[in-house]
Design an enzyme around this catalytic site. Structure first.
Site, PDB file in Angstrom:
ATOM      1  N   LYS A  61      -2.097  -1.473  -3.999  1.00 14.18           N
ATOM      2  CA  LYS A  61      -2.981  -0.310  -3.936  1.00 14.18           C
ATOM      3  C   LYS A  61      -2.157   0.967  -3.972  1.00 14.18           C
ATOM      4  O   LYS A  61      -1.185   1.061  -3.229  1.00 14.18           O
ATOM      5  CB  LYS A  61      -3.761  -0.411  -2.630  1.00 14.18           C
ATOM      6  CG  LYS A  61      -4.650   0.757  -2.343  1.00 14.18           C
ATOM      7  CD  LYS A  61      -5.208   0.621  -0.958  1.00 14.18           C
ATOM      8  CE  LYS A  61      -5.949   1.881  -0.624  1.00 14.18           C
ATOM      9  NZ  LYS A  61      -6.300   1.983   0.749  1.00 14.18           N
ATOM     10  N   LYS A  80       0.851  -1.177   0.000  1.00 15.85           N
ATOM     11  CA  LYS A  80       0.000   0.000   0.000  1.00 15.85           C
ATOM     12  C   LYS A  80       0.893   1.235   0.000  1.00 15.85           C
ATOM     13  O   LYS A  80       1.634   1.481   0.948  1.00 15.85           O
ATOM     14  CB  LYS A  80      -0.899  -0.009   1.231  1.00 15.85           C
ATOM     15  CG  LYS A  80      -1.803   1.209   1.317  1.00 15.85           C
ATOM     16  CD  LYS A  80      -2.804   1.084   2.446  1.00 15.85           C
ATOM     17  CE  LYS A  80      -3.648   2.330   2.562  1.00 15.85           C
ATOM     18  NZ  LYS A  80      -4.647   2.212   3.624  1.00 15.85           N
TER      19      LYS A  80
HETATM   20  C1  PBG Z   1      -7.722   3.018   5.389  1.00 12.43           C
HETATM   21  C2  PBG Z   1      -7.914   2.978   3.943  1.00 12.43           C
HETATM   22  C3  PBG Z   1      -7.715   3.990   2.989  1.00 12.43           C
HETATM   23  C4  PBG Z   1      -8.158   3.476   1.779  1.00 12.43           C
HETATM   24  C5  PBG Z   1      -8.564   2.179   2.002  1.00 12.43           C
HETATM   25  N1  PBG Z   1      -8.383   1.878   3.331  1.00 12.43           N
HETATM   26  C6  PBG Z   1      -7.269   5.399   3.140  1.00 12.43           C
HETATM   27  C7  PBG Z   1      -5.898   5.731   3.534  1.00 12.43           C
HETATM   28  O1  PBG Z   1      -5.021   4.909   3.700  1.00 12.43           O
HETATM   29  O2  PBG Z   1      -5.725   6.942   3.756  1.00 12.43           O
HETATM   30  C8  PBG Z   1      -8.203   4.227   0.477  1.00 12.43           C
HETATM   31  C9  PBG Z   1      -9.180   3.718  -0.525  1.00 12.43           C
HETATM   32  C10 PBG Z   1      -9.489   4.653  -1.632  1.00 12.43           C
HETATM   33  O3  PBG Z   1      -8.841   5.700  -1.831  1.00 12.43           O
HETATM   34  O4  PBG Z   1     -10.434   4.334  -2.367  1.00 12.43           O
HETATM   35  N2  PBG Z   1      -6.427   3.027   5.846  1.00 12.43           N
END
Ligand code: PBG
Length: 325
Positions: A248, A195
């Site tokens: 992601k 991520k």
């Molecule tokens: C929670 C989380 C996030 C997303 C998914 N789970 C936000 C972040 O890390 O700030 C983002 C998903 C999206 O942008 O569609 N940690």
């Protein structure tokens, strides 16, 4: 054989020939639809930066899910928006928490739908970070205990898969341990293994009201410049017990999906995140891009890179199109 004997255009001549040699396909089985659930009744509130995506109260999300199931979508990913936040995000693992209530009702009505829950603290903490703060920093090991409690509470409510998105070290191992101890050895973990610390999450943070109140997420989410590190993260998660690994965002990181596909035999999910959605929506609303064609091409590129599953806010749109044939 080369030109003029070999002519690639022979296989592109007509639709029926192109269909025959197409290498990549999108099916209903590939799609995971993210949903935002909030407290209250009769709420269906559009997210400004994500047209046609809503925050739903539980009664309304059940209506949405009924439609989604009719379309043939097999899996949803749930995000909770609680009424109360605190320093340690305790509403994230309360039995009466928004996700716990939602999952119980959803699984009661739709037992065959795969319910995946996002396991993180940022939607539940007053400071908006994905972990517990100690001495001004996100404390890894304290956070692991919170995450373990969240995952177990989701499993108790009936979740089929838990999806930790916090990026703490060792969380997959700690969550696996906690699930097994609580009698949930059959509940799978889909880990947000790779991520990145991405500006593409902007619209999501509006949707979930989860922007950090100070600093940013660079001390736990990955540096977009790194790809060898992606292999290490995925390797660790698999060793710790992840059943599905995730990359992601998706489209700006297709090279990472491809590298993981070549390296690992595990199912790979890719998350086409909020900013990817909003970008396509915005350009098509301006009349600059053809939404339907662009979203198709973007999903095909993600599958072609090697993803087995795609988490996308376009899932409903694509399913509607697949059903039309
Ligand atoms: C929670 C989380 C996030 C997303 C998914 N789970 C936000 C972040 O890390 O700030 C983002 C998903 C999206 O942008 O569609 N940690």
């Amino acid at each position: 054989m080369l030109f003029p004997e070999y002519r690639p255009r022979r296989l592109r001549r007509k639709e029926f020939i192109r269909d025959l040699v197409r290498e990549t396909h999108i099916t209903l089985n590939d799609l995971i639809y993210p949903l935002f659930v909030c407290e209250g009744k009769q709420i269906k509130q559009e997210i400004k930066s994500m047209p046609e995506i809503y925050r739903f109260s539980i009664d309304k999300v059940l209506e949405e899910i009924k439609y989604v199931v009719e379309l043939g979508i097999k899996a949803i990913l749930l995000f909770g928006i609680p009424d109360k936040k605190d320093e340690v995000g305790s509403s994230a693992y309360s039995e009466k928490g928004i996700i716990q209530k939602a999952v119980r009702e959803i699984k009661d009505k739709f037992p065959e739908l795969v319910v995946i829950t996002d396991v993180c603290l940022c939607e539940y903490t007053s400071h908006g970070h994905c972990g517990v703060i100690k001495n001004g920093e996100v404390d890894n090991d304290l956070t692991l205990e919170q995450l373990a409690k969240i995952a177990v509470s989701h499993a108790k409510a009936g979740a089929d898969i838990v999806a930790p998105s916090d990026m703490m070290d060792g969380r997959v191992r700690r969550i696996r341990e906690a699930l097994d101890e609580a009698g949930f050895s059959n509940i799978a973990i889909m880990s947000y293994s790779v991520k990145y610390c991405s500006a593409f999450y902007g619209p999501f943070r509006e949707a979930a009201d989860s922007a950090p109140k100070f600093g940013d997420r660079r001390s736990y989410q990955m540096d977009p410049a790194n790809s060898r590190e992606a292999l290490r993260e995925a390797y660790l998660d698999i060793e710790e017990g992840a059943d599905i690994i995730m990359v992601k965002p998706a489209m700006p990181y297709l090279d990472i999906i491809k590298v993981l596909r070549e390296e690992f035999n595990y199912p790979i999910a890719a998350y086409q995140v909020s900013g990817e959605y909003s970008m396509i929506k915005a350009a098509s609303r301006l009349g600059w891009l053809d939404e339907e064609k662009i979203l198709w091409e973007s999903l095909i590129s993600i599958k072609r890179a090697g993803a087995d599953l795609i988490i996308t806010y376009f899932a409903k749109k694509i399913a509607e199109k697949l059903n039309k044939g």
